[in-house]
Design a protein around this motif. Structure first.
Motif, PDB file in Angstrom:
ATOM      1  N   PRO A 331     -40.016  66.181   5.299  1.00 44.41           N
ATOM      2  CA  PRO A 331     -40.084  67.622   5.024  1.00 44.41           C
ATOM      3  C   PRO A 331     -41.203  67.828   3.942  1.00 44.41           C
ATOM      4  O   PRO A 331     -41.331  66.910   2.944  1.00 44.41           O
ATOM      5  N   ASN A 332     -41.822  68.947   4.058  1.00 46.51           N
ATOM      6  CA  ASN A 332     -42.720  69.424   3.065  1.00 46.51           C
ATOM      7  C   ASN A 332     -43.868  68.478   3.177  1.00 46.51           C
ATOM      8  O   ASN A 332     -45.120  68.681   2.327  1.00 46.51           O
ATOM      9  N   GLY A 333     -44.221  67.889   4.340  1.00 50.99           N
ATOM     10  CA  GLY A 333     -45.359  66.904   4.487  1.00 50.99           C
ATOM     11  C   GLY A 333     -46.397  67.543   5.313  1.00 50.99           C
ATOM     12  O   GLY A 333     -47.289  67.134   5.724  1.00 50.99           O
ATOM     13  N   GLY A 334     -46.286  68.797   5.575  1.00 46.34           N
ATOM     14  CA  GLY A 334     -46.865  69.717   6.549  1.00 46.34           C
ATOM     15  C   GLY A 334     -46.451  69.520   7.905  1.00 46.34           C
ATOM     16  O   GLY A 334     -45.536  68.758   8.532  1.00 46.34           O
ATOM     17  N   PRO A 335     -47.123  70.358   9.053  1.00 45.82           N
ATOM     18  CA  PRO A 335     -46.532  70.042  10.459  1.00 45.82           C
ATOM     19  C   PRO A 335     -47.072  68.871  11.048  1.00 45.82           C
ATOM     20  O   PRO A 335     -47.677  68.137  10.634  1.00 45.82           O
ATOM     21  N   GLY A 349     -56.167  62.859  22.736  1.00 48.21           N
ATOM     22  CA  GLY A 349     -57.284  62.611  21.617  1.00 48.21           C
ATOM     23  C   GLY A 349     -58.085  64.113  21.315  1.00 48.21           C
ATOM     24  O   GLY A 349     -58.380  64.367  20.286  1.00 48.21           O
ATOM     25  N   SER A 350     -58.522  64.541  22.291  1.00 51.33           N
ATOM     26  CA  SER A 350     -59.161  65.705  22.252  1.00 51.33           C
ATOM     27  C   SER A 350     -58.250  67.038  21.429  1.00 51.33           C
ATOM     28  O   SER A 350     -58.719  67.556  20.366  1.00 51.33           O
ATOM     29  N   GLY A 351     -56.883  66.867  21.869  1.00 48.13           N
ATOM     30  CA  GLY A 351     -56.166  67.946  21.259  1.00 48.13           C
ATOM     31  C   GLY A 351     -55.823  67.398  19.816  1.00 48.13           C
ATOM     32  O   GLY A 351     -55.616  68.442  19.045  1.00 48.13           O
ATOM     33  N   ARG A 352     -55.698  66.174  19.598  1.00 49.25           N
ATOM     34  CA  ARG A 352     -55.678  65.912  18.171  1.00 49.25           C
ATOM     35  C   ARG A 352     -56.611  66.300  17.159  1.00 49.25           C
ATOM     36  O   ARG A 352     -56.489  67.053  16.078  1.00 49.25           O
ATOM     37  N   ALA A 353     -57.752  66.354  17.676  1.00 42.96           N
ATOM     38  CA  ALA A 353     -59.206  66.693  17.009  1.00 42.96           C
ATOM     39  C   ALA A 353     -58.920  68.384  16.825  1.00 42.96           C
ATOM     40  O   ALA A 353     -59.408  68.751  15.816  1.00 42.96           O
ATOM     41  N   VAL A 354     -58.581  68.974  17.903  1.00 42.20           N
ATOM     42  CA  VAL A 354     -58.491  70.516  17.643  1.00 42.20           C
ATOM     43  C   VAL A 354     -57.460  70.779  16.494  1.00 42.20           C
ATOM     44  O   VAL A 354     -57.768  71.526  15.552  1.00 42.20           O
ATOM     45  N   PHE A 355     -56.103  70.024  16.480  1.00 42.50           N
ATOM     46  CA  PHE A 355     -55.267  70.342  15.505  1.00 42.50           C
ATOM     47  C   PHE A 355     -55.567  69.989  14.264  1.00 42.50           C
ATOM     48  O   PHE A 355     -55.402  70.668  13.205  1.00 42.50           O
ATOM     49  N   ALA A 358     -58.262  72.385  12.600  1.00 41.23           N
ATOM     50  CA  ALA A 358     -57.244  73.922  12.209  1.00 41.23           C
ATOM     51  C   ALA A 358     -56.639  73.472  11.036  1.00 41.23           C
ATOM     52  O   ALA A 358     -56.639  74.125   9.825  1.00 41.23           O
ATOM     53  N   CYS A 359     -56.091  72.333  10.740  1.00 43.53           N
ATOM     54  CA  CYS A 359     -55.361  72.025   9.416  1.00 43.53           C
ATOM     55  C   CYS A 359     -56.358  71.749   8.465  1.00 43.53           C
ATOM     56  O   CYS A 359     -56.112  72.169   7.215  1.00 43.53           O
ATOM     57  N   GLU A 360     -57.554  71.092   8.698  1.00 45.54           N
ATOM     58  CA  GLU A 360     -58.663  71.000   7.575  1.00 45.54           C
ATOM     59  C   GLU A 360     -58.799  72.461   7.329  1.00 45.54           C
ATOM     60  O   GLU A 360     -59.142  72.754   5.753  1.00 45.54           O
ATOM     61  N   ARG A 361     -59.454  73.133   8.027  1.00 43.17           N
ATOM     62  CA  ARG A 361     -59.617  74.800   7.775  1.00 43.17           C
ATOM     63  C   ARG A 361     -58.773  75.262   6.989  1.00 43.17           C
ATOM     64  O   ARG A 361     -59.137  76.403   6.060  1.00 43.17           O
ATOM     65  N   ALA A 362     -57.537  75.216   7.166  1.00 41.25           N
ATOM     66  CA  ALA A 362     -56.519  75.852   6.205  1.00 41.25           C
ATOM     67  C   ALA A 362     -55.959  75.054   4.997  1.00 41.25           C
ATOM     68  O   ALA A 362     -55.308  75.622   4.282  1.00 41.25           O
ATOM     69  N   GLY A 363     -56.479  73.980   4.875  1.00 45.43           N
ATOM     70  CA  GLY A 363     -56.261  73.277   3.728  1.00 45.43           C
ATOM     71  C   GLY A 363     -54.827  72.526   3.884  1.00 45.43           C
ATOM     72  O   GLY A 363     -54.048  72.625   2.910  1.00 45.43           O
ATOM     73  N   VAL A 364     -54.287  72.243   4.950  1.00 44.50           N
ATOM     74  CA  VAL A 364     -52.873  71.911   5.427  1.00 44.50           C
ATOM     75  C   VAL A 364     -52.707  70.571   5.618  1.00 44.50           C
ATOM     76  O   VAL A 364     -53.605  70.028   6.360  1.00 44.50           O
ATOM     77  N   PRO A 365     -51.786  69.791   4.911  1.00 47.26           N
ATOM     78  CA  PRO A 365     -51.861  68.359   5.285  1.00 47.26           C
ATOM     79  C   PRO A 365     -50.851  68.343   6.579  1.00 47.26           C
ATOM     80  O   PRO A 365     -50.300  69.483   6.835  1.00 47.26           O
ATOM     81  N   TRP A 366     -50.892  67.344   7.360  1.00 44.52           N
ATOM     82  CA  TRP A 366     -50.283  67.230   8.468  1.00 44.52           C
ATOM     83  C   TRP A 366     -49.821  65.622   9.013  1.00 44.52           C
ATOM     84  O   TRP A 366     -50.348  64.920   8.122  1.00 44.52           O
ATOM     85  N   GLN A 367     -48.835  65.541   9.823  1.00 44.33           N
ATOM     86  CA  GLN A 367     -48.275  64.166   9.777  1.00 44.33           C
ATOM     87  C   GLN A 367     -48.342  63.943  11.551  1.00 44.33           C
ATOM     88  O   GLN A 367     -48.266  64.815  12.322  1.00 44.33           O
ATOM     89  N   HIS A 416     -44.381  77.924   6.062  1.00 43.98           N
ATOM     90  CA  HIS A 416     -45.878  78.252   5.461  1.00 43.98           C
ATOM     91  C   HIS A 416     -47.025  77.450   5.636  1.00 43.98           C
ATOM     92  O   HIS A 416     -47.994  78.160   6.115  1.00 43.98           O
ATOM     93  N   LEU A 417     -46.916  76.257   5.733  1.00 40.43           N
ATOM     94  CA  LEU A 417     -47.911  75.504   6.155  1.00 40.43           C
ATOM     95  C   LEU A 417     -48.297  75.387   7.686  1.00 40.43           C
ATOM     96  O   LEU A 417     -49.330  75.478   8.019  1.00 40.43           O
ATOM     97  N   LEU A 418     -47.130  75.615   8.527  1.00 42.06           N
ATOM     98  CA  LEU A 418     -47.395  75.806   9.835  1.00 42.06           C
ATOM     99  C   LEU A 418     -47.997  77.020  10.153  1.00 42.06           C
ATOM    100  O   LEU A 418     -49.132  77.105  11.103  1.00 42.06           O
ATOM    101  N   ALA A 419     -47.572  78.161   9.530  1.00 41.33           N
ATOM    102  CA  ALA A 419     -48.331  79.487   9.747  1.00 41.33           C
ATOM    103  C   ALA A 419     -49.757  79.454   9.434  1.00 41.33           C
ATOM    104  O   ALA A 419     -50.698  80.044   9.954  1.00 41.33           O
ATOM    105  N   ALA A 420     -50.127  78.773   8.256  1.00 48.76           N
ATOM    106  CA  ALA A 420     -51.550  78.684   7.933  1.00 48.76           C
ATOM    107  C   ALA A 420     -52.388  77.764   8.699  1.00 48.76           C
ATOM    108  O   ALA A 420     -53.514  78.189   9.336  1.00 48.76           O
TER     109      ALA A 420
END
Length: 428
Positions: A331-335, A349-355, A358-367, A416-420
């Motif tokens: 929890p709280n580690g990002g989407p 792999g292509s979908g991973r790049a898209v996601f 998006a997280c990089e542009r939003a400044g959001v960590p992800w797992q 909040h992280l997901l929405a961003a």
């Protein structure tokens, strides 16, 4: 500083209000529509002719809503960016002949909906919600949001082995009580009519269900967790709604879409489910309304990407052996990005790049999330959307505990992280 204090809690406070006001899929759709209207979107009817005007629009059908924003200058071949989610949650739903009882108790006959975690509905104060349909065909929302029903567990004195293994018979043991006396035909619907200020004789049908009346709440020393019913998947519906409203604008390279379906928890095979024609029909009509041809539709779909957003499993501290040893979302580690090579999740792999972008542009960590190889993997609307519409699809979500419980748990910053991340994705 605790991760729980890194972000403004305004989004999660709003999620709490949204969940509390949305005890059924029909309420969730109505509340989503109200939020979109406030953001300038307008409802259009499926039975009307659609025009090529720019701006935000949405279609309602039962427990599903499809909303999209056409920016100025969009062509018939402009691709879509879709956030997919679902409005339904596992629960107990009222049968066609609801009035039952035994041994001096009045009860309500229910049917189990979805993959219900049965024991979590025991000894819990339950309300009643959903919709009723009148003889004139109109639908009316119902929400009795107070302690009305209860599924009582057998006392330990009468079941000494209960702590060695609780066994519940789905037909006999899950029938809620709501009073004393002999059951009388029509009692429940007369009560519902009174609560909704309707005439019982006008009610021709109903889609009613129970819900926990305990409100969502922050949990923990630092309030870094959120305990709430229906996080699966109103968390994603709420985040997708906020993201669509934030992303809507006239300089987008794509058409952002929110697709919130019903009936994901029982397979999505309905006219309002992801395996039905609703999304494809709406997207096609949007293309054709802008003067497009089949060729334009094919081009638009070829450039379209969908993020299927649904809750996923956080590592459980008491059952860590049930998780893949190399993938422990917190929890709280990002989407989370969900991956299953057998296509129970649609990510590649292509979908991973898209996601990731998006997280990089939003400044959001992800797992990452991957299931333990020795256990079957769940699934989502992701593979259905990919296969039915030929749309590139990526499965994501938020890490939770107690999935399919009457009350689930997630990190209070993750909504909040997901929405961003979704906002950055919809902006293209």
């Amino acid at each position: 500083m605790s991760p729980a204090h890194r972000f403004d809690r305004g989004h999660t406070d709003d999620l709490i209000s949204f969940i509390a006001a949305s005890p059924s899929p029909y309420h969730a759709v109505a509340n989503t529509a109200a939020r979109l209207e406030k953001a300038g979107f307008r409802q259009i009817a499926e039975t009307d002719a659609w025009d090529a005007s720019a701006g935000g629009k949405f279609v309602l059908r039962g427990g599903a809503i499809i909303a999209w924003y056409v920016p100025e200058g969009a062509t018939a071949a402009t691709p879509f960016r879709i956030v997919g989610a679902h409005t339904d949650s596992p629960n107990l739903r009222v049968k066609p002949l609801p009035d039952t009882g035994a041994h001096g108790w009045r009860q309500v006959a229910v049917e189990l909906y979805g993959g219900t975690l049965l024991n979590t509905w025991l000894d819990r104060d339950l309300g009643l919600s959903g919709r009723v349909t009148l003889r004139d065909g109109s639908n009316h929302l119902v929400n009795v949001d107070r302690p009305l029903l209860r599924v009582p567990q057998l006392a330990i004195h009468l079941d000494r082995g209960v702590n060695e293994g609780l066994k519940l018979d789905k037909q006999r043991h899950m029938t809620p009580i709501w009073g004393l006396g002999e059951p009388r035909e029509g009692d429940l619907i007369r009560f519902v009519a009174q609560e909704a200020d309707l005439v019982a004789e006008d009610i021709a049908g109903w889609d009613l269900m129970v819900h926990s009346v305990e409100p969502p709440a922050y949990l923990g020393r630092d309030r870094e967790l959120l305990a709430a019913p229906r996080l699966d998947n109103l968390l994603s519906v709420h985040a997708g709604t906020a993201a669509l409203a934030a992303a809507a604008g006239d300089h987008l390279p794509c058409i952002p879409v929110l697709a919130a379906f019903d009936h994901e928890e029982n397979g999505s095979q309905s006219d309002t489910g992801a395996d039905g024609p609703l999304l494809g029909t709406v997207l096609e009509r949007s293309v054709f309304a802008r003067g497009g041809t089949y060729e334009d539709k094919a081009r638009a779909f070829a450039g379209t990407v969908c993020l299927s957003s649904d809750t996923g499993h956080a590592v459980h501290p008491n059952y860590a052996e049930h998780h893949d040893p190399g993938h422990h979302p917190m929890p709280n580690g990002g989407p989370i990005l969900k991956i299953n090579v057998n296509q129970r999740y649609a990510t590649d792999g292509s979908g991973r790049a898209v996601f990731a972008a998006a997280c990089e542009r939003a400044g959001v960590p992800w797992q990452h999330f991957v299931s333990n190889n020795s256990m079957p993997c769940g699934t989502t609307i992701g593979p259905i959307t990919a296969a039915r519409h030929g749309i590139a699809t990526v499965d994501i979500g938020v890490a939770c505990l107690s999935m399919h419980s009457a009350r689930e748990l997630c990190g209070s910053d993750d909504p909040h992280l997901l929405a961003a991340a979704l906002t950055a994705f919809l902006e293209g």
